[in-house]
Design an enzyme around this catalytic site. Structure first.
Site, PDB file in Angstrom:
ATOM      1  N   ARG A  70       0.855  -1.180   0.000  1.00  0.00           N
ATOM      2  CA  ARG A  70       0.000   0.000   0.000  1.00  0.00           C
ATOM      3  C   ARG A  70       0.890   1.228   0.000  1.00  0.00           C
ATOM      4  NH1 ARG A  70      -5.263   0.448   1.200  1.00  0.00           N
ATOM      5  NH2 ARG A  70      -5.343  -1.596   2.142  1.00  0.00           N
ATOM      6  N   ARG A 118       1.613  -4.294  -6.734  1.00  0.00           N
ATOM      7  CA  ARG A 118       1.428  -5.657  -6.225  1.00  0.00           C
ATOM      8  C   ARG A 118       1.774  -6.689  -7.287  1.00  0.00           C
ATOM      9  NH1 ARG A 118      -4.251  -3.908  -3.594  1.00  0.00           N
ATOM     10  NH2 ARG A 118      -3.405  -2.508  -1.988  1.00  0.00           N
ATOM     11  N   SER A 149      -9.521  -4.463 -10.267  1.00  0.00           N
ATOM     12  CA  SER A 149     -10.894  -4.370  -9.830  1.00  0.00           C
ATOM     13  C   SER A 149     -11.664  -3.918 -11.053  1.00  0.00           C
ATOM     14  CB  SER A 149     -10.956  -3.332  -8.712  1.00  0.00           C
ATOM     15  OG  SER A 149     -12.234  -3.338  -8.156  1.00  0.00           O
ATOM     16  N   GLU A 158      -4.757  -7.939  -4.154  1.00  0.00           N
ATOM     17  CA  GLU A 158      -5.644  -7.408  -5.196  1.00  0.00           C
ATOM     18  C   GLU A 158      -4.836  -6.596  -6.199  1.00  0.00           C
ATOM     19  OE1 GLU A 158      -8.822  -4.913  -3.730  1.00  0.00           O
ATOM     20  OE2 GLU A 158      -8.969  -3.946  -5.695  1.00  0.00           O
TER      21      GLU A 158
END
Length: 422
Positions: free
Chosen positions: A276, A390, A351, A348
């Site tokens: 993050r 990520r 999305s 994740e």
RNA sequence: GGAGGGGUGGGUGAGUGGCCGAAACCAACGGUUUGCUAAACCGUCGUAGGGGGUAAACCUCUACCGAGAGUUCGAAUCUCUCCCCCUCCGCCA
């Protein structure tokens, strides 16, 4: 924003949808009440305006005939003030209604499962396997340090925590992934945009960052701009307030941008390494489609994003988000998560969401039916393809060797110019 | 940052207080004519929100000439503030 007509015609349907999203269904009754009030004020004001217009025309006619109009003019004196007052009341009512409507979430699609939180999201597909590693796999934050790919500490010095500096092959890998994702999107028929990284308040409102999520964006105080938290904002606003000919649909746009997120309130957990950060790179897809085509577009965007992960050889799964875990503006959403070997958890990386006409109504993006007739709202969708940090994390961990090197998957060789790091 | 010019319907562009939602032309759409194409001619041709209509059609009202405020019985037109665009000057990657 929902169509007020749906509230008038099928309030129960709306209440049920809001309940599924675990939000407050009494918003519907508030909205209907304000709507009624608004229409009453509107009628009152319009009657008065109609009279004003009629009388003004009479004055004109009388003056043309050189008649004396002072009596009529005297009669109308004051009506303008009355109209002004009614308009003011109307404006207040409209603002109240709009504010309630802006608080009202989009309704979940019928195919979305019920649920109360992330634990109810449904894994619906898996691909690949975790890599077989017969040594203790390192997390990416160790790898980027030992290989000199990312300098978190100096990033902290230069800006602050969460602003990594990519160095050498780390920077090159980042650039390679961006190019790879953009080229793939181009081959899939997407038109590339390179948009502004700051947007104005209208744009941020159009895609739903304002008014609620203001705290998540970096603000340029002096000029009233916001740093983009995702390319979705500038790209979806590209056609704001426009009417597109139906033949132009579907509009398929992609864009690479850095994304700036304050991530207020998320300190503590999950912030190590690239998990993050406040600034990261992402390639985003945006589709504007005919209302009958959005369900299919969602599937094809998902399939496309999956294809990228497959080309990179990363183990991933697909989640269908439950109603409670849908964002405010979304009717249906898939998340793609890659397996992080070093952390032994899913991350994740994409999305993909359908907003149907919810965003379009805020943005006022319509299409004109080829057969003629009134313009109608388009459906909008977007999806990451993909978010870089990520991916980099999972990729480094997945392809690490016992010697502490990293092998680059072949799909990227043409972009990196090297096949191994270390 | 300074000086000047300008923002009108899909486009060009007229319109300096009433009869203007707005001329004209172009584009688009429908039609007539035509062996075909072209041309010509006729017609339609903004958006939104109310009300009426069983619904579509349709009828009707209101608003919108960059945005907001003001003057006036009445504003595209006059005044003020703001935004944007263009030209020149300055500064600058």
């Amino acid at each position: 924003m929902l169509d007020i007509k749906i509230l008038r015609e099928q309030p129960d349907l709306v209440r049920a949808g809001i309940r599924r999203k675990r939000e407050d269904p009494s918003l519907v009754d508030k909205a209907l009440e304000l709507d009624l009030q608004r229409r009453q004020l509107l009628q009152k004001g319009e009657t008065l305006k109609s009279r004003k217009n009629t009388v003004s025309a009479q004055v004109a006619a009388m003056k043309a005939k050189k008649e004396d109009a002072t009596a009529v003019i005297a009669e109308m004196r004051g009506v303008a003030d009355e109209i002004k007052m009614l308009d003011e009341e109307l404006r207040t009512a409209e603002e109240a209604l709009r504010s309630v409507m802006l608080q009202m979430p989009n309704l979940p699609d019928p195919s979305v499962p019920d649920g109360t939180g992330p634990e109810d999201n449904k894994p619906i597909a898996h691909w690949g396997e975790p890599p077989v590693i017969d040594f203790p796999p390192k997390p990416h934050w160790d790898l980027v340090k030992s290989l000199g790919l990312i300098d978190f500490d100096r990033g902290t010095k230069v800006t602050g925590a969460g602003f990594p500096v990519y160095v050498g092959k780390g920077a090159r890998l980042e650039r390679a992934l961006i190019s790879f994702f953009l080229d793939e999107a181009m081959h899939a028929g997407y038109t590339e945009l390179l948009p502004p990284l700051m947007v104005n308040a209208d744009s941020a409102t159009g895609t739903g960052q304002l008014p609620d999520k203001e705290g998540q964006m970096y603000v340029v105080q002096s000029d009233g701009f916001f740093l983009v938290p995702t390319a979705e904002v500038p790209v979806t606003n590209f056609y704001r307030d426009e009417i597109l000919p139906e033949e132009r649909l579907p509009v398929r746009l992609c864009a690479y941008t850095p994304c700036f997120r304050r991530e207020a309130g998320s300190y503590g957990k999950d912030v190590r390494g690239l998990n993050r950060v406040h600034q990261f790179n992402k390639v985003e897809l945006v589709n504007l489609v005919h209302p009958t085509a959005s369900a299919e577009a969602l599937e094809s965007m998902r399939a496309y994003a999956e294809s990228l992960l497959r080309k990179l050889g990363l183990h991933y799964r697909v989640l269908l988000m439950c109603a409670a875990d849908l964002g405010f503006t979304q009717t249906k959403k898939y998340d793609l998560e890659v397996w992080s070997v070093g952390q032994q958890r899913w991350l994740e990386v994409s999305s993909i969401s359908n907003f149907e006409s919810f965003q379009a109504r805020r943005l006022n993006i319509r299409y004109r039916p080829a057969a003629g007739g009134k313009p109608e709202m388009v459906h909008t969708l977007n999806g990451s393809a993909l978010a870089l940090p990520r991916i980099v994390a999972a990729l480094l961990e997945h392809y690490q060797t016992p010697e502490g090197k990293v092998v680059i998957p072949s799909a990227l060789h043409a972009f990196t110019g090297f096949e191994v790091i270390g």
